[in-house]
Design an enzyme around this catalytic site. Structure first.
Site, PDB file in Angstrom:
ATOM      1  N   GLU A 184       0.800  -1.245  -0.002  1.00  0.00           N
ATOM      2  CA  GLU A 184       0.061   0.014  -0.135  1.00  0.00           C
ATOM      3  C   GLU A 184       0.969   1.130  -0.039  1.00  0.00           C
ATOM      4  OE1 GLU A 184      -2.180   0.505   3.773  1.00  0.00           O
ATOM      5  OE2 GLU A 184      -1.502  -1.466   4.464  1.00  0.00           O
ATOM      6  N   CYS A 205      -3.499  -3.289   4.264  1.00  0.00           N
ATOM      7  CA  CYS A 205      -2.650  -4.473   4.940  1.00  0.00           C
ATOM      8  C   CYS A 205      -3.049  -5.879   4.427  1.00  0.00           C
ATOM      9  CB  CYS A 205      -2.494  -4.403   6.341  1.00  0.00           C
ATOM     10  SG  CYS A 205      -2.030  -2.681   6.883  1.00  0.00           S
ATOM     11  N   HIS A 234      -2.742  -9.680  12.150  1.00  0.00           N
ATOM     12  CA  HIS A 234      -2.112  -8.611  11.591  1.00  0.00           C
ATOM     13  C   HIS A 234      -1.911  -7.494  12.768  1.00  0.00           C
ATOM     14  CE1 HIS A 234      -1.609  -4.990   9.561  1.00  0.00           C
ATOM     15  NE2 HIS A 234      -2.532  -4.404  10.026  1.00  0.00           N
TER      16      HIS A 234
HETATM   17  N1  COA Z   1       0.940   3.229  30.609  1.00  0.00           N
HETATM   18  C1  COA Z   1       0.015   2.305  29.898  1.00  0.00           C
HETATM   19  N2  COA Z   1      -0.718   2.420  29.200  1.00  0.00           N
HETATM   20  C2  COA Z   1      -1.090   3.642  28.690  1.00  0.00           C
HETATM   21  C3  COA Z   1      -0.349   4.542  29.356  1.00  0.00           C
HETATM   22  C4  COA Z   1       0.496   4.513  30.357  1.00  0.00           C
HETATM   23  N3  COA Z   1       1.097   5.631  30.980  1.00  0.00           N
HETATM   24  N4  COA Z   1      -0.926   5.812  28.734  1.00  0.00           N
HETATM   25  C5  COA Z   1      -1.816   5.477  27.859  1.00  0.00           C
HETATM   26  N5  COA Z   1      -1.927   3.959  27.835  1.00  0.00           N
HETATM   27  C6  COA Z   1      -2.868   3.094  26.981  1.00  0.00           C
HETATM   28  C7  COA Z   1      -4.077   3.507  26.627  1.00  0.00           C
HETATM   29  O1  COA Z   1      -4.917   3.218  27.744  1.00  0.00           O
HETATM   30  C8  COA Z   1      -4.729   2.805  25.524  1.00  0.00           C
HETATM   31  O2  COA Z   1      -4.673   1.375  25.926  1.00  0.00           O
HETATM   32  P1  COA Z   1      -6.137   0.907  25.286  1.00  0.00           P
HETATM   33  O3  COA Z   1      -6.209   0.897  23.782  1.00  0.00           O
HETATM   34  O4  COA Z   1      -6.042  -0.504  25.896  1.00  0.00           O
HETATM   35  O5  COA Z   1      -7.436   1.610  25.928  1.00  0.00           O
HETATM   36  C9  COA Z   1      -3.150   2.839  24.789  1.00  0.00           C
HETATM   37  O6  COA Z   1      -2.199   3.132  25.591  1.00  0.00           O
HETATM   38  C10 COA Z   1      -3.416   3.899  23.678  1.00  0.00           C
HETATM   39  O7  COA Z   1      -3.636   5.041  24.146  1.00  0.00           O
HETATM   40  P2  COA Z   1      -4.719   6.170  23.592  1.00  0.00           P
HETATM   41  O8  COA Z   1      -4.906   7.185  24.275  1.00  0.00           O
HETATM   42  O9  COA Z   1      -5.580   5.322  22.760  1.00  0.00           O
HETATM   43  O10 COA Z   1      -3.675   6.585  22.256  1.00  0.00           O
HETATM   44  P3  COA Z   1      -3.764   7.424  20.865  1.00  0.00           P
HETATM   45  O11 COA Z   1      -4.843   8.233  20.977  1.00  0.00           O
HETATM   46  O12 COA Z   1      -2.378   8.190  20.753  1.00  0.00           O
HETATM   47  O13 COA Z   1      -3.996   6.348  19.860  1.00  0.00           O
HETATM   48  C11 COA Z   1      -3.432   4.550  18.352  1.00  0.00           C
HETATM   49  C12 COA Z   1      -3.277   5.294  19.639  1.00  0.00           C
HETATM   50  C13 COA Z   1      -2.802   3.236  18.098  1.00  0.00           C
HETATM   51  C14 COA Z   1      -4.981   4.275  18.245  1.00  0.00           C
HETATM   52  C15 COA Z   1      -3.008   5.460  17.274  1.00  0.00           C
HETATM   53  O14 COA Z   1      -1.751   5.716  17.429  1.00  0.00           O
HETATM   54  C16 COA Z   1      -3.370   5.115  15.878  1.00  0.00           C
HETATM   55  O15 COA Z   1      -4.356   5.490  15.250  1.00  0.00           O
HETATM   56  N6  COA Z   1      -2.371   4.268  15.038  1.00  0.00           N
HETATM   57  C17 COA Z   1      -2.643   3.990  13.660  1.00  0.00           C
HETATM   58  C18 COA Z   1      -3.522   2.465  14.184  1.00  0.00           C
HETATM   59  C19 COA Z   1      -3.624   1.773  12.641  1.00  0.00           C
HETATM   60  O16 COA Z   1      -2.672   1.758  11.486  1.00  0.00           O
HETATM   61  N7  COA Z   1      -4.915   1.581  12.336  1.00  0.00           N
HETATM   62  C20 COA Z   1      -5.208   0.852  10.901  1.00  0.00           C
HETATM   63  C21 COA Z   1      -4.572  -0.282  10.737  1.00  0.00           C
HETATM   64  S1  COA Z   1      -5.446  -1.679  11.307  1.00  0.00           S
END
Ligand code: COA
Length: 390
Positions: free
Chosen positions: A79, A111, A233
């Site tokens: 992709e 993916c 994945h």
């Molecule tokens: N210690 C431990 N865990 C922690 C933490 C800390 N200090 N702070 C945050 N976290 C956890 C949160 O609770 C959350 O866990 P959960 O998902 O089990 O609830 C996780 O870390 C991520 O935190 P969040 O606030 O949701 O992160 P974010 O808003 O930055 O988003 C993603 C994270 C992964 C959703 C973002 O990076 C993203 O969109 N990535 C792309 C994903 C992708 O490629 N999708 C398409 C292909 S399938």
């Protein structure tokens, strides 16, 4: 006829950034990246590596003269392709010196591309049992500096030889798949970076998993207890865990323990490479096969493939006797060992380097890139690759 994975190779660029340090630089608690998202290191592609060179390097490692004589189909799942018209498969075909009497094409569905390629390869082998198919899954995952997706970037490629009577894993005939038009992640043709609704994507990944898992059980009569492991994945390693958790109660406590332990092992490579998009599921499989030494022949592995947009598929494979002799464990260990850490500032500088888009000529310095196959420059609107072995 038994058809499946005869060989599996992997390549990731030689540079990575430490996720603890990236977290500090982004004013985020490191545990968010290392535990919450589940990533320890993120591979960084220098400008001398693109999805073509990554795929060619992954394949170079596993292809021998017999493969070269028998491969008559090359399918490149990506992709982050480099051309709207010409396929990456044709470049790799040339870089590997494969025979001309072959088909070569690129395939796209986020993916899911490499899985689609494997399923097509199975059909081809069923009709032509003597031939072999080279499947490539290669990508550079870019969301952008200081974006929500930044911690889930990465770069790398997986190469698989699909054949009859495979040495590593027979892929079972039945498969369950599900398609629905959703906008969870996409990259318009004018954009260098992806657009993603991360929360929605997580939700849909799990929803699609439930759909194909139920459908698969119905089609096959198999149960969770029949599996040694389920590989996912992995855009980031926490993701697959979230999906696995939704079905764990279908197994006994002992089986749950086995599935969770194997899940952890299946994420080791991904945890240190990051998201490689279409190769990600197969990197997870490779991680488990190479890092767990006492897997039993005949063990069944489930595979969940998800490509945003979206298509999901679940299928299974059976481990073959003597499979370990056909893996490239030492080569992959050496590859990880030889990687070099870059600082966050260096990562940002590498990320911002770009190839010309106005048709101008550029010559790249490939002396700092230890890869055998590198992108050496662009002239006349054409990318020039070098195979240092030739
Ligand atoms: N210690 C431990 N865990 C922690 C933490 C800390 N200090 N702070 C945050 N976290 C956890 C949160 O609770 C959350 O866990 P959960 O998902 O089990 O609830 C996780 O870390 C991520 O935190 P969040 O606030 O949701 O992160 P974010 O808003 O930055 O988003 C993603 C994270 C992964 C959703 C973002 O990076 C993203 O969109 N990535 C792309 C994903 C992708 O490629 N999708 C398409 C292909 S399938």
């Amino acid at each position: 006829m038994k058809i499946g994975i005869d060989k599996i190779g992997f390549y990731t660029p030689h540079l990575y950034v430490d996720m603890n340090k990236l977290a500090v630089a982004r004013d985020v608690e490191p545990e968010k990246f290392t535990i919450g998202i589940g990533q320890s290191q993120m591979a960084i592609a220098p400008i001398t590596q693109d999805p073509i060179s990554l795929a060619a390097n992954a394949a170079l490692q596993i292809i021998d003269e017999e493969d070269k004589a028998k491969i008559d189909l090359v399918i490149f799942g990506t992709e982050s392709g480099i051309d709207h018209s010409k396929s990456g498969a044709v470049y790799v075909h040339q870089l590997l010196g494969l025979r001309s009497e072959a088909r070569a094409m690129e395939i796209k569905q986020a993916c899911y591309g490499a899985t689609a390629a494997i399923q097509l390869a199975k059909g081809h082998i069923a009709l032509h049992p003597e031939s072999r198919v080279l499947v490539l899954g290669s990508d550079i995952a870019r969301y952008g500096l200081r974006t929500g997706g930044e911690a889930t970037q990465g770069a790398g490629a997986v190469a698989l030889v699909i054949s009859a009577n495979p040495s590593v894993m027979v892929l079972e005939d039945e498969s369950a798949y599900f398609t629905s038009d959703i906008m969870d992640f996409w990259r318009p043709v004018y954009s260098e970076t992806a657009y993603v609704d991360g929360k929605f994507s997580n939700e849909q990944y799990i929803h699609f998993f439930a759909k194909v898992w139920e459908q698969y059980k119905e089609k096959t009569g198999l149960q969770l207890a029949d599996y040694e492991a389920i590989c996912f994945h992995l855009p980031y390693t926490k993701m697959g865990f979230k999906a696995l958790k939704t079905i764990l109660e279908e197994a006994s406590e002992k089986e749950q323990e086995r599935l969770l332990t194997n899940y952890k092992t299946s994420t080791l490579y991904n945890r240190n490479v990051g998201n490689i998009y279409t190769g990600s599921l197969y990197l997870s499989l490779l991680s488990l096969l190479e890092q767990k030494e006492d897997l039993q022949e005949g063990a069944r592995f489930g595979m969940y493939s998800y490509g945003s947009g979206a298509v999901g598929e679940f299928f299974s494979g059976i481990l073959q006797p003597g499979y370990r002799e056909h893996l490239f464990v030492a080569e992959h260990a050496a590859q990880f060992q030889a990687r070099k850490e870059v600082s966050v500032a260096e990562y940002e500088a590498i990320f911002q380097e770009s190839l010309p888009t106005d048709g101008s000529t550029v010559e790249l310095d490939i002396s700092q890139d230890p890869a055998t196959i590198c992108l050496a420059g662009i002239s006349d609107h054409q990318r020039n690759y070098v195979n240092k072995q030739q």
